[in-house]
Design a protein around this motif. Structure first.
Motif, short mmCIF file in Angstrom:
data_model
loop_
_atom_site.label_atom_id
_atom_site.label_comp_id
_atom_site.label_asym_id
_atom_site.label_seq_id
_atom_site.Cartn_x
_atom_site.Cartn_y
_atom_site.Cartn_z
N THR A 71 32.92 43.40 51.99
CA THR A 71 34.31 43.29 52.44
C THR A 71 35.21 42.79 51.31
O THR A 71 36.32 43.30 51.08
CB THR A 71 34.41 42.34 53.64
OG1 THR A 71 33.62 42.85 54.71
CG2 THR A 71 35.85 42.19 54.10
N LEU A 72 34.76 41.78 50.57
CA LEU A 72 35.55 41.26 49.46
C LEU A 72 35.65 42.28 48.32
O LEU A 72 36.70 42.38 47.65
CB LEU A 72 34.94 39.96 48.95
CG LEU A 72 35.02 38.76 49.91
CD1 LEU A 72 34.20 37.58 49.38
CD2 LEU A 72 36.46 38.33 50.13
N ALA A 124 37.81 42.38 44.73
CA ALA A 124 37.38 41.06 44.28
C ALA A 124 35.97 41.18 43.71
O ALA A 124 35.18 42.05 44.09
CB ALA A 124 37.41 40.07 45.41
N MET A 159 39.18 36.30 55.29
CA MET A 159 38.00 36.77 54.58
C MET A 159 37.12 35.59 54.15
O MET A 159 35.89 35.64 54.25
CB MET A 159 38.41 37.58 53.35
CG MET A 159 39.24 38.81 53.67
SD MET A 159 39.77 39.65 52.17
CE MET A 159 40.84 40.93 52.88
N LEU A 160 37.78 34.54 53.68
CA LEU A 160 37.00 33.36 53.31
C LEU A 160 36.41 32.67 54.54
O LEU A 160 35.30 32.11 54.49
CB LEU A 160 37.90 32.38 52.55
CG LEU A 160 38.49 32.90 51.23
CD1 LEU A 160 39.34 31.83 50.57
CD2 LEU A 160 37.41 33.40 50.29
N VAL A 172 32.36 39.35 43.30
CA VAL A 172 31.56 38.30 43.97
C VAL A 172 30.22 38.17 43.25
O VAL A 172 29.53 39.18 43.03
CB VAL A 172 31.33 38.62 45.45
CG1 VAL A 172 30.55 37.50 46.12
CG2 VAL A 172 32.65 38.87 46.16
N VAL A 218 42.71 38.62 48.34
CA VAL A 218 41.78 37.89 49.23
C VAL A 218 42.59 36.97 50.13
O VAL A 218 43.42 36.19 49.66
CB VAL A 218 40.76 37.08 48.41
CG1 VAL A 218 39.88 36.24 49.35
CG2 VAL A 218 39.91 38.00 47.56
N VAL A 223 34.06 33.85 43.97
CA VAL A 223 34.89 35.02 44.30
C VAL A 223 36.07 35.04 43.32
O VAL A 223 36.93 34.14 43.35
CB VAL A 223 35.40 34.95 45.75
CG1 VAL A 223 36.27 36.17 46.05
CG2 VAL A 223 34.23 34.85 46.73
N GLU A 247 38.36 44.73 48.55
CA GLU A 247 39.67 44.22 48.17
C GLU A 247 39.75 44.00 46.66
O GLU A 247 40.62 43.27 46.18
CB GLU A 247 39.94 42.90 48.89
CG GLU A 247 39.93 43.02 50.40
CD GLU A 247 41.01 43.97 50.91
OE1 GLU A 247 42.07 44.09 50.25
OE2 GLU A 247 40.79 44.58 51.97
N ASP A 290 39.44 36.74 42.34
CA ASP A 290 40.48 37.54 43.00
C ASP A 290 41.63 37.77 42.01
O ASP A 290 42.65 37.09 42.03
CB ASP A 290 40.98 36.82 44.25
CG ASP A 290 42.05 37.62 44.99
OD1 ASP A 290 42.11 38.86 44.80
OD2 ASP A 290 42.82 37.00 45.74
#
Length: 278
Positions: free
Chosen positions: A243-244, A249, A172-173, A251, A168, A161, A247, A163
């Motif tokens: 979801t990430l 990010a 979330m993690l 992945v 993040v 991930v 934001e 960021d």
């Protein structure tokens, strides 16, 4: 010849001894060899062989032959004693002897079966002890993996991930960890911190803490499990990856046939809980 000469010659012959007749063959008998007068042929034969004249060698051979014959006689007698005893036994005695032999045979058979049973029990107990030891070692390894006290390796995935915006957060993690566990993850490591059953994640300023250990982006998850189950679980609609990405990010998920989770945790002794087994 004159009368005087005839008379002298006659007188000389009269004075000579009588003539002795020589034995047959011309041999003369000595006084010691002269046969006694009046003995028959059988008497002379007996007198010639008795007393016997035995040499030392003949005596030794005779003793050896006597010993050999005596030994053979003793052996034959000993072998025939048992047969003669049985031949002379009554029917009741023979039946009793047979019963005793049958009982002895049965006792020996029972003893043999008992020894074989003990041998099988010892072999089974040895096998059971070895199997129990193997199961104990395997169980200890499994518990060590779950507790994070031993390293582990196997197939799995690596999720990274990125960021760059710093958006993040810990929850979330934590959602990613929970989703991986639900998909069958057996061992998880995040940035060098082993994730176990009691792991917690918190926000710590601009960073995230895992069990009190601060970690920074990029956040890299090393997960051991079935890749075919782990990757789809992260990419489901509305799941962790989406979801990430909301934001901002980035992945990435990569499958691998060998993932090594080598971050370890110290074994912790519980303060209150104790084993209930005795």
């Amino acid at each position: 010849m004159s009368d005087h000469g005839k008379t002298t010659g006659h007188r000389f012959r009269a004075e000579l001894p009588a003539e002795v007749t020589a034995p047959p063959g011309g041999a003369q008998e000595t006084p010691g060899e002269r046969r006694p007068a009046g003995l028959t042929g059988r008497q002379r034969l007996v007198k010639g062989v008795w007393p016997p004249r035995v040499t030392r060698a003949q005596l030794i051979v005779a003793l050896l032959l006597f010993g050999l014959g005596f030994g053979l006689a003793v052996q034959v007698a000993s072998n025939s004693d048992g047969d003669s005893a049985l031949r002379g036994a009554r029917q009741e005695d023979l039946v009793r002897i047979l019963d005793e032999l049958d009982d002895r045979t049965q006792r020996l058979e029972d003893e043999k079966q008992g020894l074989e049973k003990q041998r099988d029990e010892l072999e089974n107990s040895s096998d059971q002890a070895e199997e129990a030891r193997k199961q104990t070692v395997e169980k200890e390894r499994q518990l060590g993996i779950l507790a994070g006290t031993v390293a582990a390796q196997g197939p799995g995935i690596t999720m990274t991930v990125q960021d760059t915006k710093g958006r993040v957060e810990a929850d979330m993690l934590l959602d990613a960890v929970q989703e991986l566990r639900a998909a069958g993850a057996e061992a998880i490591q995040v940035n060098g911190v082993r994730v176990v059953a009691g792991t917690f994640l918190t926000d710590s300023g601009d960073t995230v803490s895992v069990d009190g250990n601060k970690i920074t982006a990029p956040y890299r998850f090393k997960v051991i499990g079935k890749p075919q189950d782990l990757e789809p679980a992260l990419n489901i609609p509305g799941g962790v990856v989406q979801t990430l990405e909301k934001e901002l990010a980035t992945v990435t998920v990569e499958r691998s046939s060998k993932i090594v989770v080598d971050a370890l945790r110290a074994a912790e002794r519980p303060d209150y809980a104790r084993s209930s087994s005795r």
